[in-house]
Design an enzyme around this catalytic site. Structure first.
Site, PDB file in Angstrom:
ATOM      1  N   HIS A 238       0.716  -1.093  -0.241  1.00  0.00           N
ATOM      2  CA  HIS A 238       0.227  -0.361  -0.154  1.00  0.00           C
ATOM      3  C   HIS A 238       0.790   1.253   0.154  1.00  0.00           C
ATOM      4  O   HIS A 238       1.045   1.839  -0.924  1.00  0.00           O
ATOM      5  CB  HIS A 238      -0.505  -0.255   1.643  1.00  0.00           C
ATOM      6  CG  HIS A 238      -1.585  -1.036   1.247  1.00  0.00           C
ATOM      7  ND1 HIS A 238      -2.616  -1.219   0.405  1.00  0.00           N
ATOM      8  CD2 HIS A 238      -2.049  -2.136   2.288  1.00  0.00           C
ATOM      9  CE1 HIS A 238      -3.566  -2.698   1.246  1.00  0.00           C
ATOM     10  NE2 HIS A 238      -2.516  -2.994   2.044  1.00  0.00           N
TER      11      HIS A 238
HETATM   12  O1  RIB Z   1      -5.413   0.319   4.293  1.00  0.00           O
HETATM   13  C1  RIB Z   1      -4.096   0.485   4.779  1.00  0.00           C
HETATM   14  C2  RIB Z   1      -3.399   1.877   4.868  1.00  0.00           C
HETATM   15  O2  RIB Z   1      -3.801   1.562   6.541  1.00  0.00           O
HETATM   16  C3  RIB Z   1      -1.875   2.160   4.919  1.00  0.00           C
HETATM   17  O3  RIB Z   1      -1.229   2.915   5.296  1.00  0.00           O
HETATM   18  C4  RIB Z   1      -1.734   0.801   6.444  1.00  0.00           C
HETATM   19  O4  RIB Z   1      -0.213   1.551   6.707  1.00  0.00           O
HETATM   20  C5  RIB Z   1      -2.193   1.356   6.804  1.00  0.00           C
HETATM   21  O5  RIB Z   1      -1.754   2.858   7.500  1.00  0.00           O
END
Ligand code: RIB
Ligand code: CA
Length: 313
Positions: A238
């Site tokens: 992500h």
């Molecule tokens: O949904 C994924 C996000 O939420 C990423 O940034 C992870 O680190 C959490 O913060």
């Protein structure tokens, strides 16, 4: 490229931080912490420890908001990121003092010192960014662009069926950030769930030096969580993908610039990012001038690029 990183380390945040520091064109001027995966104070300590691990203890860390705009901090996501936010890995403590101001105050100070140059990368809940907008309504005119890891356009959520974690943690902040009139790019689950590290990537990190081994040990916890989703030792990328969209190293192959609403209600849709994609069947994707740019896919797999950067740390 002058960058402010707002983050909630967070295992994938740690990967994104490493990626940014390994990128030769990035000048990481300030890191702000926010509650999300863990509380803002722990996130700040994790960021400071990671900067020390990566040999950049001089980069300042500003502690951000513990609570969200309208809700108190809820305990984080230890089932995903471990009890300390970085997979239970104990790093050598950084010793640099935190910045004097809050993350929102330091973001405004930085933007005013370098008008038009600052690129904001937000990979946690958007609380600090919304607070900075409250502090200085001219902020959008001082910032080059905002890139956000968050949301889900056509993909399911991860925090709830409808909402992605960063947005779900602070929908009111996200609504304010999306509506502020600056150049916003969102890298949602639609894109980030398609880019993954596999067992071979983890093995390569664990066979590396101390910096790579620490990231590998953190990643082991992340793989444990994602086993239920992918059915094998693997994880989504992500936050580092959002960082690579910011630098341009991840070349976007499919996107749209459309109006995006955030559900700030209290029902099952709270935190949902509702993108108006009704024009998506046209030969040319919709490009609303005042819309939010949503990234759906990139041209090449990102994992090899990310691994190469992390191995060069
Ligand atoms: O949904 C994924 C996000 O939420 C990423 O940034 C992870 O680190 C959490 O913060
Ligand atoms: Ca994050």
């Amino acid at each position: 490229m002058l960058v402010y990183l707002d983050c909630d380390p967070g295992i994938d945040d740690a990967l994104a931080l490493g990626y940014l520091l390994a990128h030769p064109e990035v000048e990481l001027a300030l890191v702000g912490s926010v509650s999300g995966n863990t509380d803002a104070a722990t996130a700040a300590e994790n960021a400071r420890d990671l900067l020390a691990l990566f040999g950049r203890p001089q980069i300042p860390v500003a502690v951000g908001s513990t609570d969200f705009l309208t809700r108190p901090y809820h305990g984080g996501a230890p089932h995903v990121h471990g009890g300390n936010g970085i997979g239970g890995v104990q790093l050598v403590r950084g010793t640099a003092p935190f910045a004097a101001g809050s993350a929102a105050e330091e973001l405004v100070r930085l933007a005013r010192s370098r008008p038009g140059e600052l690129h904001v990368l937000a990979i946690g809940p958007l609380t600090n960014i919304a607070l900075a907008l409250q502090l200085d309504q001219e902020l959008p005119s001082l910032v080059a662009q905002v890139v956000i890891m968050g949301g889900a356009a056509l993909a399911p959520g991860n925090s709830t069926a409808a909402a992605e974690a960063n947005i779900h943690n602070d929908p009111e902040a996200a609504a304010a950030v999306f509506a502020a009139g600056w150049d916003v790019t969102v890298v949602p689950l639609d894109a980030t769930m398609l880019q993954r590290f596999e067992q071979s990537d983890l093995d390569a990190l664990l066979a590396g030096g101390p910096r790579q081994q620490a990231l590998g040990r953190m990643l082991g916890t992340y793989y444990d969580y994602y086993q239920q989703h992918f059915g094998r030792p693997s994880s989504a990328l992500h936050d580092p993908l959002a960082a690579a969209v910011l630098t341009g190293e991840a070349v976007v192959s499919r996107d749209a610039r459309v109006p995006v609403e955030v559900d700030t209600g209290d029902g099952p849709g709270r935190g949902q990012t509702i993108a108006d994609l009704r024009g998506r069947y046209r030969p040319v994707p919709p490009q609303h001038p005042d819309g939010v740019r949503i990234v759906f896919d990139i041209a090449e797999p990102f994992a090899p690029q990310l691994l190469a950067r992390l191995l060069s740390l």
